[in-house]
Scaffold this motif. Structure first.
Motif, PDB file in Angstrom:
ATOM      1  N   LEU A  35       0.830  -1.207   0.000  1.00  0.00           N
ATOM      2  CA  LEU A  35       0.000   0.000   0.000  1.00  0.00           C
ATOM      3  C   LEU A  35       0.863   1.255   0.000  1.00  0.00           C
ATOM      4  CD1 LEU A  35      -2.871  -1.036   2.437  1.00  0.00           C
ATOM      5  CD2 LEU A  35      -2.945  -0.905  -0.072  1.00  0.00           C
ATOM      6  N   GLY A  36       2.012   1.184   0.637  1.00  0.00           N
ATOM      7  CA  GLY A  36       2.929   2.323   0.619  1.00  0.00           C
ATOM      8  C   GLY A  36       3.521   2.561  -0.752  1.00  0.00           C
ATOM      9  N   ASN A  37       3.736   1.493  -1.501  1.00  0.00           N
ATOM     10  CA  ASN A  37       4.272   1.625  -2.858  1.00  0.00           C
ATOM     11  C   ASN A  37       3.243   2.187  -3.819  1.00  0.00           C
ATOM     12  OD1 ASN A  37       6.632   0.404  -2.006  1.00  0.00           O
ATOM     13  ND2 ASN A  37       6.146  -1.580  -2.875  1.00  0.00           N
ATOM     14  N   GLU A  38       2.026   1.722  -3.717  1.00  0.00           N
ATOM     15  CA  GLU A  38       1.022   1.986  -4.744  1.00  0.00           C
ATOM     16  C   GLU A  38       0.002   3.050  -4.378  1.00  0.00           C
ATOM     17  OE1 GLU A  38       1.615   0.480  -7.524  1.00  0.00           O
ATOM     18  OE2 GLU A  38       3.125  -0.842  -6.669  1.00  0.00           O
ATOM     19  N   GLY A  39      -0.126   3.401  -3.123  1.00  0.00           N
ATOM     20  CA  GLY A  39      -1.115   4.397  -2.719  1.00  0.00           C
ATOM     21  C   GLY A  39      -2.411   3.773  -2.260  1.00  0.00           C
ATOM     22  N   SER A  86      -5.898   1.904   1.749  1.00  0.00           N
ATOM     23  CA  SER A  86      -4.721   2.764   1.673  1.00  0.00           C
ATOM     24  C   SER A  86      -4.149   2.926   3.074  1.00  0.00           C
ATOM     25  CB  SER A  86      -5.077   4.121   1.072  1.00  0.00           C
ATOM     26  OG  SER A  86      -6.049   4.764   1.869  1.00  0.00           O
ATOM     27  N   LEU A  87      -2.931   3.443   3.137  1.00  0.00           N
ATOM     28  CA  LEU A  87      -2.305   3.685   4.429  1.00  0.00           C
ATOM     29  C   LEU A  87      -2.809   4.987   5.027  1.00  0.00           C
ATOM     30  CD1 LEU A  87       1.439   2.738   3.819  1.00  0.00           C
ATOM     31  CD2 LEU A  87      -0.377   1.331   4.829  1.00  0.00           C
ATOM     32  N   THR A  88      -2.958   4.992   6.328  1.00  0.00           N
ATOM     33  CA  THR A  88      -3.239   6.214   7.069  1.00  0.00           C
ATOM     34  C   THR A  88      -1.899   6.925   7.286  1.00  0.00           C
ATOM     35  OG1 THR A  88      -2.889   5.138   9.184  1.00  0.00           O
ATOM     36  CG2 THR A  88      -5.158   5.080   8.284  1.00  0.00           C
ATOM     37  N   PRO A  89      -1.909   8.130   7.820  1.00  0.00           N
ATOM     38  CA  PRO A  89      -0.628   8.773   8.157  1.00  0.00           C
ATOM     39  C   PRO A  89       0.243   7.904   9.072  1.00  0.00           C
ATOM     40  CG  PRO A  89      -2.357  10.405   8.172  1.00  0.00           C
ATOM     41  CD  PRO A  89      -3.034   9.057   7.991  1.00  0.00           C
ATOM     42  N   ASP A  90      -0.356   7.223  10.047  1.00  0.00           N
ATOM     43  CA  ASP A  90       0.433   6.325  10.910  1.00  0.00           C
ATOM     44  C   ASP A  90       0.991   5.143  10.126  1.00  0.00           C
ATOM     45  OD1 ASP A  90       0.149   7.843  13.198  1.00  0.00           O
ATOM     46  OD2 ASP A  90      -1.483   6.623  14.030  1.00  0.00           O
ATOM     47  N   GLY A  91       0.224   4.637   9.178  1.00  0.00           N
ATOM     48  CA  GLY A  91       0.706   3.540   8.334  1.00  0.00           C
ATOM     49  C   GLY A  91       1.873   3.973   7.467  1.00  0.00           C
ATOM     50  N   ARG A  92       1.794   5.196   6.919  1.00  0.00           N
ATOM     51  CA  ARG A  92       2.907   5.715   6.112  1.00  0.00           C
ATOM     52  C   ARG A  92       4.151   5.931   6.976  1.00  0.00           C
ATOM     53  NH1 ARG A  92      -1.468   8.472   3.770  1.00  0.00           N
ATOM     54  NH2 ARG A  92      -1.025  10.399   4.885  1.00  0.00           N
ATOM     55  N   GLU A  93       3.941   6.365   8.204  1.00  0.00           N
ATOM     56  CA  GLU A  93       5.083   6.547   9.109  1.00  0.00           C
ATOM     57  C   GLU A  93       5.735   5.200   9.430  1.00  0.00           C
ATOM     58  OE1 GLU A  93       6.209   8.481  13.443  1.00  0.00           O
ATOM     59  OE2 GLU A  93       4.196   8.758  12.654  1.00  0.00           O
ATOM     60  N   LEU A  94       4.918   4.180   9.685  1.00  0.00           N
ATOM     61  CA  LEU A  94       5.463   2.837   9.939  1.00  0.00           C
ATOM     62  C   LEU A  94       6.272   2.370   8.741  1.00  0.00           C
ATOM     63  CD1 LEU A  94       5.750   0.132  11.433  1.00  0.00           C
ATOM     64  CD2 LEU A  94       3.538  -0.525  10.441  1.00  0.00           C
ATOM     65  N   ARG A  95       5.755   2.570   7.527  1.00  0.00           N
ATOM     66  CA  ARG A  95       6.460   2.145   6.325  1.00  0.00           C
ATOM     67  C   ARG A  95       7.829   2.807   6.213  1.00  0.00           C
ATOM     68  NH1 ARG A  95       7.802   3.596   1.448  1.00  0.00           N
ATOM     69  NH2 ARG A  95       7.868   2.027  -0.193  1.00  0.00           N
ATOM     70  N   LYS A  96       7.907   4.090   6.578  1.00  0.00           N
ATOM     71  CA  LYS A  96       9.188   4.790   6.529  1.00  0.00           C
ATOM     72  C   LYS A  96      10.218   4.112   7.432  1.00  0.00           C
ATOM     73  CE  LYS A  96       7.372   9.365   5.523  1.00  0.00           C
ATOM     74  NZ  LYS A  96       7.170  10.718   6.057  1.00  0.00           N
ATOM     75  N   HIS A  97       9.758   3.535   8.533  1.00  0.00           N
ATOM     76  CA  HIS A  97      10.672   2.860   9.461  1.00  0.00           C
ATOM     77  C   HIS A  97      11.091   1.475   8.966  1.00  0.00           C
ATOM     78  CE1 HIS A  97      10.555   5.955  12.516  1.00  0.00           C
ATOM     79  NE2 HIS A  97       9.242   6.022  12.343  1.00  0.00           N
ATOM     80  N   LEU A  98      10.343   0.918   8.041  1.00  0.00           N
ATOM     81  CA  LEU A  98      10.702  -0.386   7.473  1.00  0.00           C
ATOM     82  C   LEU A  98      11.948  -0.298   6.592  1.00  0.00           C
ATOM     83  CD1 LEU A  98       7.296  -1.836   6.230  1.00  0.00           C
ATOM     84  CD2 LEU A  98       8.624  -2.569   8.213  1.00  0.00           C
ATOM     85  N   ILE A  99      12.088   0.791   5.869  1.00  0.00           N
ATOM     86  CA  ILE A  99      13.160   0.918   4.881  1.00  0.00           C
ATOM     87  C   ILE A  99      14.548   0.790   5.513  1.00  0.00           C
ATOM     88  CG2 ILE A  99      14.147   2.382   3.077  1.00  0.00           C
ATOM     89  CD1 ILE A  99      11.286   1.106   2.491  1.00  0.00           C
TER      90      ILE A  99
END
Length: 134
Positions: A35-39, A86-99
C-alpha cells in the motif's frame, strides 16, 4: 511537544502490545509495504500481489490493520460496490521505518527477491514520491 527518547530511557511496551502483535503477523508488513508503494489497492489486487495468501487471512489482516489505524478502507459507490485500502498517516510513518531495517538486513546478506513488494521510494499520491526501485 514530544520528548525525544534515548537508549538509556526506560520504555513500557504494554500499551503497544496489541499493535506489535498485529504488525508481527506474517502478512501485515507486506500489506503496509504494498500500500505504501502503490497508494491504494483493492482486495483482489492485494491478493494477487501477495500471491499465496488466502482470502480469509488477507481479510483478517486488513481488518486488524484498519482497527489499529494503519490502514483505511474506502467503499466506492460503484455497482457492484468496490473497496480500496490505503495507508493512514500512521501507516505511512510505519512504512518509513521499514526501509532502514530492510537496508540493514540487505547489508548483512539479505537477498532481493524478484517481484519484492517493498521499494525504498513509492508512487503514492499522498507523498508525491516516485519509485526508484528496490
Amino acid at each position: 511537544m514530544k520528548k525525544s527518547l534515548s537508549v538509556n530511557d526506560k520504555f513500557c511496551f504494554c500499551p503497544l502490545s496489541g499493535v506489535l502483535d498485529i504488525i508481527a503477523k506474517k502478512w501485515a508488513l507486506l500489506i503496509v509495504a504494498i500500500l505504501g508503494n502503490e497508494g491504494e489497492k483493492g482486495f483482489n489486487e492485494l491478493k494477487r500481489e501477495l500471491g499465496s495468501i488466502s482470502p480469509k487471512p488477507l481479510s483478517d489482516t486488513l481488518k486488524s490493520l484498519e482497527r489499529i489505524g494503519l490502514v483505511s478502507k474506502k467503499v466506492l459507490e460503484t455497482s457492484p460496490p468496490a473497496v480500496k485500502y490505503s495507508l493512514t498517516p500512521d501507516g505511512r510513518e510505519l512504512r518509513k521505518h521499514l526501509i532502514p531495517m530492510l537496508i540493514w538486513v540487505s547489508e548483512r546478506g539479505g537477498q532481493d527477491m524478484p517481484g519484492c513488494p517493498i521499494r525504498a521510494r513509492n508512487n503514492s499520491p499522498e507523498t508525491g514520491e516516485t519509485s526508484k526501485g528496490n
